[in-house]
Design a protein around this motif. Structure first.
Motif, PDB file in Angstrom:
ATOM      1  N   ARG A 118       1.912   4.191  21.916  1.00 27.81           N
ATOM      2  CA  ARG A 118       2.359   2.809  21.909  1.00 27.81           C
ATOM      3  C   ARG A 118       1.529   1.897  21.017  1.00 27.81           C
ATOM      4  O   ARG A 118       1.742   0.691  20.972  1.00 27.81           O
ATOM      5  N   THR A 119       0.563   2.479  20.318  1.00 27.87           N
ATOM      6  CA  THR A 119      -0.297   1.616  19.502  1.00 27.87           C
ATOM      7  C   THR A 119      -0.540   2.215  18.133  1.00 27.87           C
ATOM      8  O   THR A 119      -0.511   3.425  17.948  1.00 27.87           O
ATOM      9  N   ALA A 120      -0.769   1.329  17.168  1.00 22.62           N
ATOM     10  CA  ALA A 120      -1.104   1.737  15.806  1.00 22.62           C
ATOM     11  C   ALA A 120      -2.592   1.509  15.583  1.00 22.62           C
ATOM     12  O   ALA A 120      -3.257   0.845  16.371  1.00 22.62           O
ATOM     13  N   SER A 121      -3.128   2.022  14.495  1.00 19.85           N
ATOM     14  CA  SER A 121      -4.543   1.854  14.197  1.00 19.85           C
ATOM     15  C   SER A 121      -4.793   0.470  13.603  1.00 19.85           C
ATOM     16  O   SER A 121      -3.857  -0.203  13.145  1.00 19.85           O
ATOM     17  N   PRO A 122      -6.050   0.019  13.590  1.00 21.29           N
ATOM     18  CA  PRO A 122      -6.352  -1.248  12.936  1.00 21.29           C
ATOM     19  C   PRO A 122      -5.882  -1.288  11.488  1.00 21.29           C
ATOM     20  O   PRO A 122      -5.408  -2.320  11.011  1.00 21.29           O
ATOM     21  N   LEU A 123      -5.986  -0.156  10.783  1.00 19.72           N
ATOM     22  CA  LEU A 123      -5.548  -0.113   9.387  1.00 19.72           C
ATOM     23  C   LEU A 123      -4.042  -0.291   9.284  1.00 19.72           C
ATOM     24  O   LEU A 123      -3.544  -0.967   8.376  1.00 19.72           O
ATOM     25  N   HIS A 124      -3.294   0.299  10.196  1.00 14.54           N
ATOM     26  CA  HIS A 124      -1.849   0.078  10.239  1.00 14.54           C
ATOM     27  C   HIS A 124      -1.545  -1.408  10.428  1.00 14.54           C
ATOM     28  O   HIS A 124      -0.693  -1.983   9.752  1.00 14.54           O
ATOM     29  N   GLU A 125      -2.250  -2.015  11.384  1.00 15.18           N
ATOM     30  CA  GLU A 125      -2.011  -3.427  11.699  1.00 15.18           C
ATOM     31  C   GLU A 125      -2.296  -4.313  10.491  1.00 15.18           C
ATOM     32  O   GLU A 125      -1.555  -5.265  10.213  1.00 15.18           O
ATOM     33  N   ALA A 126      -3.373  -4.029   9.774  1.00 13.77           N
ATOM     34  CA  ALA A 126      -3.706  -4.815   8.587  1.00 13.77           C
ATOM     35  C   ALA A 126      -2.620  -4.679   7.521  1.00 13.77           C
ATOM     36  O   ALA A 126      -2.263  -5.659   6.857  1.00 13.77           O
ATOM     37  N   CYS A 127      -2.070  -3.477   7.389  1.00 10.04           N
ATOM     38  CA  CYS A 127      -1.015  -3.249   6.399  1.00 10.04           C
ATOM     39  C   CYS A 127       0.303  -3.891   6.818  1.00 10.04           C
ATOM     40  O   CYS A 127       1.077  -4.337   5.973  1.00 10.04           O
ATOM     41  N   MET A 128       0.564  -3.942   8.110  1.00 10.83           N
ATOM     42  CA  MET A 128       1.786  -4.582   8.594  1.00 10.83           C
ATOM     43  C   MET A 128       1.819  -6.065   8.235  1.00 10.83           C
ATOM     44  O   MET A 128       2.871  -6.630   7.970  1.00 10.83           O
ATOM     45  N   GLY A 129       0.627  -6.685   8.233  1.00 16.34           N
ATOM     46  CA  GLY A 129       0.564  -8.103   7.912  1.00 16.34           C
ATOM     47  C   GLY A 129       0.262  -8.380   6.451  1.00 16.34           C
ATOM     48  O   GLY A 129       0.162  -9.538   6.051  1.00 16.34           O
ATOM     49  N   GLY A 130       0.089  -7.331   5.663  1.00 10.89           N
ATOM     50  CA  GLY A 130      -0.204  -7.524   4.250  1.00 10.89           C
ATOM     51  C   GLY A 130      -1.584  -8.096   4.002  1.00 10.89           C
ATOM     52  O   GLY A 130      -1.794  -8.823   3.026  1.00 10.89           O
ATOM     53  N   ASN A 131      -2.533  -7.748   4.858  1.00 10.98           N
ATOM     54  CA  ASN A 131      -3.879  -8.314   4.773  1.00 10.98           C
ATOM     55  C   ASN A 131      -4.799  -7.381   3.984  1.00 10.98           C
ATOM     56  O   ASN A 131      -5.563  -6.602   4.551  1.00 10.98           O
ATOM     57  N   ALA A 161       6.821   0.033   3.285  1.00 11.98           N
ATOM     58  CA  ALA A 161       7.998  -0.406   4.047  1.00 11.98           C
ATOM     59  C   ALA A 161       8.061  -1.917   4.135  1.00 11.98           C
ATOM     60  O   ALA A 161       9.145  -2.511   4.141  1.00 11.98           O
ATOM     61  N   ASN A 162       6.884  -2.567   4.178  1.00 15.73           N
ATOM     62  CA  ASN A 162       6.831  -4.022   4.293  1.00 15.73           C
ATOM     63  C   ASN A 162       6.619  -4.707   2.948  1.00 15.73           C
ATOM     64  O   ASN A 162       6.454  -5.923   2.887  1.00 15.73           O
ATOM     65  N   ASP A 163       6.632  -3.918   1.889  1.00 10.30           N
ATOM     66  CA  ASP A 163       6.578  -4.446   0.520  1.00 10.30           C
ATOM     67  C   ASP A 163       5.288  -5.203   0.226  1.00 10.30           C
ATOM     68  O   ASP A 163       5.310  -6.262  -0.405  1.00 10.30           O
TER      69      ASP A 163
END
Length: 280
Positions: A118-131, A161-163
């Motif tokens: 149910r959770t992604a890694s911190p690196l995934h989260e940073a990429c999801m927000g384009g940070n 995926a999030n460009d």
């Protein structure tokens, strides 16, 4: 504040279940002075709300760096998990708060916490927000480039995926596998779906396979609109082989893997060649 007469239910070593407390509210709203007063009066910094969110989660999710500092200095558990398994570092990366990320890492936050369904890694989260700055900092702290999330794949999948081109460049330069697959779907498939020529070009330059087929037996070009710039770009790469110069760069980068940037920068070769090998 918690109801002192209520019988607490202790959960692990985090604290006790409670409704959202004044500490949570102050941390979320960035009310540092009030938070300091609450801490000095003996309020728990590790009390968890019914969704397992700690005040530190709240502060990180809102990018409240001063509150994060106060909570950590008061003994907040840096790797506490909420009901979804996310740590405060995941939340800080999602919020794109570089300062919060730095504070957490300085206090020993795990860059690669164990993943759950149910959770992604911190690196995934940073990429999801384009940070991209958070991505760079995490990689500098040995974040796993190939951390695999059940729903998203690798961080590179997420960035494409999030460009988020900047995040993709950082990951690729650090040695992320350009042809990593989730259900046979590669980052290039995502770039093709978004029909982003720049992302397609970057991925191919780093060695993306334009002929890769996903679980629907479709190549990246099959997801583009016929006649569009992205379709033309992929058709070009399908019909024109890479130059010997490009192939040589890929061979060197593949051999060096995640050590590429460090090793190449130490080679006694012309700066122009170093720049080319480092995709600068």
């Amino acid at each position: 504040m918690e109801n002192e007469n209520a019988r607490p239910y202790f959960f692990g070593d985090i604290g006790c279940w409670s409704e959202r407390t004044e500490v949570h509210k102050a941390a979320s709203q960035g009310q540092a002075a009030q938070l300091q007063d609450l801490i000095q009066s003996g309020a728990s910094v590790n009390v968890v709300a019914v969704d397992s969110i700690t005040p530190l989660h709240e502060a990180c999710l809102r990018g409240q760096a001063e509150c994060v500092r106060l909570l950590l200095d008061a003994g907040a558990q840096v790797d506490a998990r909420n009901v979804d398994g996310s740590t405060p570092l995941c939340d800080a990366c999602s919020a794109g708060s570089l300062e919060c990320v730095r504070l957490l890492l300085e206090h020993g936050a795990k860059t690669n916490p164990a993943l759950t369904s149910r959770t992604a890694s911190p690196l995934h989260e940073a990429c999801m927000g384009g940070n991209a700055d958070c991505v760079k900092l995490l990689i500098a702290r040995d974040a796993c480039l190939e951390a695999y999330d059940l729903y998203y794949g690798t961080p590179l999948h997420v960035a494409c995926a999030n460009d988020y081109t900047d995040c993709a460049k950082v990951l690729l330069n650090a040695g992320a596998k350009v042809n990593a697959a989730r259900l046979h779907e590669t980052p290039l498939h995502h770039a093709a779906k978004n029909m982003r020529v720049e992302m397609i070009e970057i991925l191919v330059e780093f060695g993306a396979n334009v002929y890769a087929r996903d679980h629907h037996d479709r190549k990246p070009v099959d997801y583009t609109t016929p006649g569009s710039p992205s379709a033309a770009c992929l058709h070009f790469y399908e019909t024109m082989p890479m130059s010997l110069q490009q192939l040589s760069r890929l061979a060197v980068r593949t051999k060096l893997g995640t050590r590429a940037l460090k090793v190449i920068g130490q080679l006694h070769i012309p700066k122009l060649i170093i720049s080319y090998l480092c995709y600068q």
